[in-house]
Design an enzyme around this catalytic site. Structure first.
Site, PDB file in Angstrom:
ATOM      1  N   CYS A 198      -9.633 -28.202  -2.223  1.00  0.00           N
ATOM      2  CA  CYS A 198      -9.988 -29.018  -3.386  1.00  0.00           C
ATOM      3  C   CYS A 198      -9.863 -30.512  -3.126  1.00  0.00           C
ATOM      4  CB  CYS A 198      -9.144 -28.630  -4.608  1.00  0.00           C
ATOM      5  SG  CYS A 198      -7.443 -29.205  -4.519  1.00  0.00           S
ATOM      6  N   CYS A 207      -7.353 -26.679  -8.420  1.00  0.00           N
ATOM      7  CA  CYS A 207      -7.669 -26.202  -7.072  1.00  0.00           C
ATOM      8  C   CYS A 207      -8.164 -24.760  -7.175  1.00  0.00           C
ATOM      9  CB  CYS A 207      -6.430 -26.262  -6.175  1.00  0.00           C
ATOM     10  SG  CYS A 207      -6.737 -25.528  -4.559  1.00  0.00           S
ATOM     11  N   LYS A 251      11.343   8.925  12.224  1.00  0.00           N
ATOM     12  CA  LYS A 251      10.733   8.323  11.035  1.00  0.00           C
ATOM     13  C   LYS A 251       9.226   8.431  11.225  1.00  0.00           C
ATOM     14  CE  LYS A 251      10.801   4.204   8.158  1.00  0.00           C
ATOM     15  NZ  LYS A 251       9.383   3.951   8.027  1.00  0.00           N
ATOM     16  N   CYS A 269      -5.715 -31.054   0.617  1.00  0.00           N
ATOM     17  CA  CYS A 269      -5.997 -29.622   0.499  1.00  0.00           C
ATOM     18  C   CYS A 269      -7.426 -29.344   0.977  1.00  0.00           C
ATOM     19  CB  CYS A 269      -5.824 -29.191  -0.958  1.00  0.00           C
ATOM     20  SG  CYS A 269      -6.416 -27.527  -1.260  1.00  0.00           S
ATOM     21  N   CYS A 281      -0.601 -28.154  -1.838  1.00  0.00           N
ATOM     22  CA  CYS A 281      -1.694 -28.820  -2.531  1.00  0.00           C
ATOM     23  C   CYS A 281      -1.184 -29.223  -3.915  1.00  0.00           C
ATOM     24  CB  CYS A 281      -2.851 -27.835  -2.661  1.00  0.00           C
ATOM     25  SG  CYS A 281      -4.021 -28.243  -3.952  1.00  0.00           S
ATOM     26  N   TYR A 331      11.420  16.056   4.335  1.00  0.00           N
ATOM     27  CA  TYR A 331      12.691  15.481   4.793  1.00  0.00           C
ATOM     28  C   TYR A 331      13.628  15.063   3.655  1.00  0.00           C
ATOM     29  CZ  TYR A 331       9.828  11.263   4.179  1.00  0.00           C
ATOM     30  OH  TYR A 331       8.996  10.316   3.671  1.00  0.00           O
ATOM     31  N   ASP A 350       5.350   7.989  10.725  1.00  0.00           N
ATOM     32  CA  ASP A 350       4.534   6.879  10.246  1.00  0.00           C
ATOM     33  C   ASP A 350       3.323   7.416   9.489  1.00  0.00           C
ATOM     34  OD1 ASP A 350       3.735   4.332   9.840  1.00  0.00           O
ATOM     35  OD2 ASP A 350       3.172   3.909  11.913  1.00  0.00           O
ATOM     36  N   GLU A 370      16.791  11.747  12.666  1.00  0.00           N
ATOM     37  CA  GLU A 370      15.485  12.396  12.751  1.00  0.00           C
ATOM     38  C   GLU A 370      14.387  11.353  12.880  1.00  0.00           C
ATOM     39  OE1 GLU A 370      16.419  13.439   8.692  1.00  0.00           O
ATOM     40  OE2 GLU A 370      14.309  13.178   8.166  1.00  0.00           O
ATOM     41  N   LYS A 406      14.449   1.045  13.612  1.00  0.00           N
ATOM     42  CA  LYS A 406      13.044   0.881  13.985  1.00  0.00           C
ATOM     43  C   LYS A 406      12.875   0.698  15.498  1.00  0.00           C
ATOM     44  CE  LYS A 406      10.257   0.472  11.023  1.00  0.00           C
ATOM     45  NZ  LYS A 406       9.932  -0.452   9.969  1.00  0.00           N
TER      46      LYS A 406
END
Ligand code: IVH
Length: 750
Positions: free
Chosen positions: A431, A452, A127, A428, A446, A235, A129, A125, A323
């Site tokens: 920081c 940070c 699916k 980083c 980092c 369902y 959304d 069946e 899918k």
């Protein structure tokens, strides 16, 4: 809107005037929602006005107007939705992405069941959304409606569900307790109409029908839901006082006979080839269905077999979602931003010229890590034929359902001449601490730890997230603004718990924040206090320690039973943890040297020497082995845990947090009612009524541990025909031995 005065500062005359003003705005807004679909207020503005109205009414109950909008249909409490514990968990589905996956699914079902003779039927069946909803009917009357939430607890949306035209308010001829599950969705036509109305009204539009459906169902005010054209397909089901039927097909037919809409494209299939052919047929019709679907769901038709197949931790073994392929689009890469995560990981994010991918406008996409950008996979192999990605490139963006969009490919024929090779920053960007990439790690991190700000904020967001402390009214957005708050900063988890008491005027200061008022502040204080009592597994997960996800946190909680035991153990095991790290490094070096010299690496020898040289004290070694003996815990988790608890900043922050808590709830013994709970069982010989996999899954579901070999720790040996050495060993050790029937009657399944 003009600046509003704090409710607590209004005198009686002002309050009366303000109530009249709000009543007029809200009543107009309601009419607009009901009739014209042309709301002039955004959802947020509408909610804020409703909240203010409610606050004033709470302070001056005698001023409440007779026809107050707060009394009208479905006006829900302003503090969000009530929570509903699902009687039967709402799970998700495993995915199949190719025809082979479907064939493999069918094979795995047969294999698990072992002895299915003849054809095995499946329903196939669409699916849908949308978002799932569970409707509970008692004696034929709709009494509860809940969203999926985290699967165990959902939000109470009964008032909203009642406004959905094709959801029956009452059913006839149904079991006394009937939980119907299905998908709430919005058709394409209704979505376009809604967005046009929103645009006209200057209100926010929705990016796709799914978001529109979710935004409409999860409205605090059911009047808004009512004005939004939602639909429901049934369902599945949850709790039932009597079974609906013997097959999935008949059960769905029964739901249809109670008045639910069920999907007309559902088909009964007997082979994977039929399933796949139905999938293709549905895929061809996808664009003309008038509502979004994102795949096809296959379910074992025989409900007794569904029962035997059971569930993995979050998905059923008897169903799978096949899918549709992901959606793609090409656009220009305008820049690469670097995000810093909770564990310091530097993640490159593509800044894109906005492009529509499968109906959603995408302007950011993940680029994973520096190797991915360079055209290398995680084992150093070439990906995209080795093509690197540069700012200015024409790139392909990929999106599948809710997955974060990613940059999938690059067209180097369109590369600008001046495009430069991308280089990951060595410090980083948030920081300035060095960002290092350790051996074997695809990610640069980092090293700033809690100094940070990016790491600290992400850690805090994780701390308040749903599977962690889940503090109502204090989500990621609030955490971000509190981190830099000059008056009442939240820099670490303990600061959340001192918000109320830190300052005599905390309440006023907070009530003055944008979007807050005295009532909401009090609610947040209460929500925080409610979490001073917390489950051990949530606490462990909330700390955001690398490699310690939800399941690992539960494993640790079960193994140690208390926070003290866990932290004491980790501290005691520290010297052993360091020795193991040294041994890992020695091993890696030995491998490298051996490869260079073309000889076999003597890793175990090197490892042993490295550990011995560290002279690990006996109690540390014992604590370490107790730690890594826990189910699901290996050296990686153990080391990470040990690092976190040995780090001064981090352990200080944890201690300050724990001091704020009233009670850390130990995990409940699982399935204590089953005689096999907590016992270790070994299966040997041939099983005749179920496969090994099924036997194992059922034993584990009852809280037993299944082991492959007999030892003094074994509680039961289940021996089928042909049992050999294991039966002998069990007899030698005095382990209780039984046959398959004996086992089935022990677990109450004879
Ligand atoms: S059956 C035990 N059937 O997909 C799971 N789910 O990805 C029972 N969904 O949470 C679900 N259409 O919200 C099932 N025909 C369908 C569906 C469907 C959409 C959703 C559902 C579920 C999610 C899993």
């Amino acid at each position: 809107m003009t600046a509003e005065r704090l409710v607590e500062n209004l005198d009686e005359a002002e309050a009366a005037q303000e109530l009249a003003r709000l009543q007029s705005i809200l009543a107009t807004a309601n009419v607009e929602y009901y009739q014209g679909d042309q709301p002039k207020l955004t959802d947020a503005e509408y909610d804020a006005l409703k909240r203010r109205n409610a606050e004033i009414e709470e302070r001056f109950p005698h001023l409440k107007l007779e026809n107050s909008t707060s009394e009208q249909v479905g006006a829900a409490p302003a503090d969000g939705f009530g929570k509903i514990q699902h009687a039967v968990r709402m799970l998700s589905l495993g995915n199949a992405f190719s025809d082979e996956d479907v064939v493999e699914f069918e094979t795995s079902v047969r294999k698990f069941l072992g002895h299915v003779s003849g054809p095995l039927e499946f329903t196939a069946e669409p699916k849908i959304d949308g978002l799932s909803l569970s409707l509970r009917y008692e004696e034929g009357v709709l009494v509860q409606a809940a969203t999926r939430g985290d699967g165990a607890t959902g939000e109470n949306v009964l008032a909203n569900a009642r406004t959905i035209a094709n959801i029956p308010q009452a059913v006839e001829g149904a079991p006394d307790v009937l939980e119907v599950r299905g998908e709430v969705y919005m058709s394409h036509a209704d979505f376009d109409h809604l967005n046009a109305a929103q645009t006209k009204a200057g209100a926010k539009t929705f990016s796709n029908p799914r978001n529109a459906a979710a935004g409409s169902l999860r409205q605090l005010d059911a009047a808004i839901t009512k004005a939004r054209p939602l639909k429901f397909f049934a369902y599945a089901w949850g709790e039932l006082s009597d079974p609906l039927a013997e097959t999935q097909w008949d059960a769905i037919e029964r739901l249809a006979s109670f008045g639910f809409d069920t999907n007309p494209l559902t088909k009964l299939c007997e082979t994977p080839a039929e399933m796949i052919s139905h999938y293709r047929k549905i895929e061809e019709q996808r664009a003309t269905l008038g509502y979004d679907i994102d795949g096809v769901v296959y379910k074992v038709n025989d409900l007794a077999l569904q029962g035997r197949l059971g569930f993995r931790s979050t998905t059923p073994r008897w169903a799978i979602a096949h899918k549709f392929p992901a959606e793609l689009a090409w656009t220009r890469l305008e820049g690469i931003d670097i995000q810093v995560g909770r564990t310091g990981a530097l993640s490159p994010v593509a800044r894109l010229a906005p492009v529509t991918v499968g109906g959603v406008v995408v302007s950011n996409a993940t680029l994973h890590n520096e190797d991915y950008i360079a055209g290398r996979g995680n084992k150093g192999e070439k990906i995209r034929a080795g093509k690197d990605i540069r700012v200015g490139d024409w790139v392909q963006v990929y999106r599948a359902g809710d997955v974060i969009p990613k940059v999938a490919d690059v067209d180097i024929s369109k590369r600008p001449d001046d495009a430069e090779v991308f280089a990951m920053p060595q410090v980083c960007p948030k920081c300035g601490s060095p960002a290092v990439r350790e051996e074997g790690d695809a990610v640069r991190r980092c090293t700033g730890g809690l100094i940070c700000p990016a790491q600290a904020i992400e850690k805090l967001k994780h701390f308040v997230s749903r599977a962690a402390f889940d503090i109502e009214g204090l989500g990621a957005k609030q955490i971000e603004s509190f981190y830099e708050d000059p008056q009442l900063p939240i820099k670490e988890p303990a600061d959340i718990f001192t918000l109320r008491t830190r300052d005599d005027s905390s309440l006023t200061k907070l009530a003055n924040r944008d979007g807050w008022g005295a009532t909401s502040v009090k609610k947040v204080f209460q929500a925080i206090d409610d979490k001073r009592k917390i489950e051990l597994s949530r606490l462990i997960f909330a700390l955001g320690i690398r490699h310690v996800g939800e399941v690992t946190a539960q494993d640790l909680a079960r193994h140690f039973g208390s926070w003290e035991a866990l932290s004491e153990n980790a501290t005691q095991a520290r010297p052993a943890a360091l020795a193991h790290r040294a041994a890992d490094e020695a091993e890696a070096l030995e491998r490298e040297l051996a490869a260079r010299d073309g000889r076999r690496a003597r890793v175990s020898e090197v490892r042993k020497t490295a550990i011995t040289e560290q002279a690990v004290p006996f109690d540390a070694a014992r604590a370490w082995s107790f730690l890594i003996d826990a189910d699901g815990i290996g050296a990686t988790v153990a080391l990470s845990l040990s690092d976190a608890l040995a780090n001064r900043d981090e352990s200080g922050a944890i201690a300050r947090l724990v001091a704020q808590l009233d009670e850390i709830i130990p995990p409940k013994a699982q399935h204590s009612e089953s005689p096999v709970a907590g016992k270790t069982v070994v299966f040997t010989g041939t099983l005749e009524k179920m496969t090994r996999a099924e036997a194992k899954a059922r034993a584990e579901a009852l809280g037993a541990k299944v082991s492959g070999s007999v030892s003094a720790k074994t509680d039961f040996l289940v021996a089928g025909p042909g049992a050999g050495s294991k039966a002998k060993k069990a007899a030698d050790l005095g382990v209780e031995t039984m046959d398959e029937d004996g086992w089935l009657s022990l677990i109450g399944d004879a």
